[in-house]
Design an enzyme around this catalytic site. Sequence first.
Site, PDB file in Angstrom:
ATOM      1  CB  THR A  57     -10.245 -50.677  25.396  1.00  0.00           C
ATOM      2  OG1 THR A  57     -10.149 -49.374  24.838  1.00  0.00           O
ATOM      3  CG2 THR A  57      -8.863 -51.288  25.489  1.00  0.00           C
ATOM      4  CE1 TYR A  71      -5.957 -49.036  23.332  1.00  0.00           C
ATOM      5  CE2 TYR A  71      -8.059 -49.685  22.399  1.00  0.00           C
ATOM      6  CZ  TYR A  71      -7.328 -49.021  23.362  1.00  0.00           C
ATOM      7  OH  TYR A  71      -7.972 -48.322  24.341  1.00  0.00           O
ATOM      8  CB  SER A 104     -17.519 -45.879  25.661  1.00  0.00           C
ATOM      9  OG  SER A 104     -16.413 -45.205  26.202  1.00  0.00           O
ATOM     10  CB  THR A 137     -12.675 -47.214  30.175  1.00  0.00           C
ATOM     11  OG1 THR A 137     -11.707 -46.778  29.222  1.00  0.00           O
ATOM     12  CG2 THR A 137     -12.490 -48.680  30.486  1.00  0.00           C
ATOM     13  CG  ASP A 138     -12.650 -43.004  26.465  1.00  0.00           C
ATOM     14  OD1 ASP A 138     -11.826 -43.468  27.272  1.00  0.00           O
ATOM     15  OD2 ASP A 138     -12.346 -42.667  25.300  1.00  0.00           O
ATOM     16  CE  LYS A 210     -10.124 -43.948  30.784  1.00  0.00           C
ATOM     17  NZ  LYS A 210     -10.367 -44.282  29.370  1.00  0.00           N
ATOM     18  CD  GLU A 330     -16.851 -19.668  44.621  1.00  0.00           C
ATOM     19  OE1 GLU A 330     -16.943 -18.617  43.958  1.00  0.00           O
ATOM     20  OE2 GLU A 330     -15.799 -20.050  45.164  1.00  0.00           O
TER      21      GLU A 330
HETATM   22  N1  LIG Z   1     -10.316 -48.062  27.396  1.00  0.00           N
HETATM   23  C1  LIG Z   1     -11.311 -47.780  26.563  1.00  0.00           C
HETATM   24  O1  LIG Z   1     -12.262 -48.517  26.517  1.00  0.00           O
HETATM   25  C2  LIG Z   1     -11.222 -46.503  25.783  1.00  0.00           C
HETATM   26  C3  LIG Z   1     -12.022 -46.429  24.520  1.00  0.00           C
HETATM   27  N2  LIG Z   1     -11.780 -45.168  23.888  1.00  0.00           N
HETATM   28  C4  LIG Z   1     -13.529 -46.535  24.773  1.00  0.00           C
HETATM   29  O2  LIG Z   1     -14.029 -45.887  25.649  1.00  0.00           O
HETATM   30  O3  LIG Z   1     -14.190 -47.235  24.065  1.00  0.00           O
END
Ligand SMILES: NC(=O)C[C@H](N)C(=O)O
Length: 373
Positions: A57, A71, A104, A137-138, A210, A330
Amino acid sequence: MPVIRSGRRLARAAGLSIVLATLPLGPLPALAREMPETAAGQAARKPNVVILATGGTIAGAGADAANSATYQAAKVPVDKLIAAVPAIGNVANVRGEQVFQIASESFTDAQLVQLAKRVSALLKQDDVDGVVVTHGTDTLEETALFLDLVVKSDKPIVVVGSMRPSTALSADGALNLLDAVTVAGSKEAVGKGVMVTMNDQIQAGRDVTKRVNVVPSAFSSQWGPLGMVVEGKTYFFRSSVKRHGKSSEFDIDQIDSLPLVAIVYGSGNMFPGAYTAAVEAGAKAIVNAGTGNGSVAGYLVDTLKDLRSKGTLIVRSSRVGDGIVLRNAEQPDDKYDWVVAHDLNPQKAKILTAVALTKTNDTKELQRIFWEY
Ligand SMILES: NC(=O)C[C@H](N)C(=O)O
């Protein structure tokens, strides 16, 4: 050296040429530093940081400023990312390389290995002080841990992304990127392991995860951030005690591929096929993202014992994400020859398992690795 200090004051007040004539030869080099610096001199003083862009992103673009969630990721090339943040030039000499241009969630193990080899090669160069990886970010937390484990360097590595594309209102990418370059070029960051700069904070790449899918404050760690970047200055308050970088026993220069590791997500009403299908697909290990303390449903225990007896490694993690999974709590791990993931969430446990399996499949060794990294 008082002579130098008074010489500096004189130089400022009276002009350099007069002072040069009245001082002994010794202080001349110090006075030379007081002369207006040339652009080349300034560039030489700044750290050299390479930005490796992989998409996400932070390189995304939406149709409208109101689009913070709708987007297209991975659109803007690295040179444009850098050009969009002119302040970067004040903190470091940067150059960019476009390694991938993907979201990602589409990262594969082969790409992880390729990226880490490039980071490692760059950090071996004397003219590179730090590396920034721009990333979606994923799966940013997986890449950050992977680089932490396998790049044998103490030079700063910072992985950075954004939650909003650059076209959105209150886009967070520009500041996150500036902070990343600042940290990558800072002396305080040397030896701190891979770091993540999001939302003004410096997080440990090993710990950060995240936790929210739509806000700039999406990233946090149960052990807290390492520090902050405020107005272009880094402030560190803690560092990780876990092995990483130079003290790691893993080296990307010796790794060309990773074994397949699957995660099976725990819930009520599970079925054995989720585990056996993973093994049939080639998984060498299964991370059980179990409920609570990494628990396993009673009706699944025989399936997991059977898979272990045939060679598949079983790692108990927890879908809760935070906390620590303890051995023999457990489930009798000693008896079943299973491994526990300690404080690593399932996706991070998957990375450490894959990296560890490049060296050993002895469960005692694997458990030691989970305690130490
Ligand atoms: N905020 C992001 O970057 C999400 C995006 N789906 C990625 O991981 O590339």
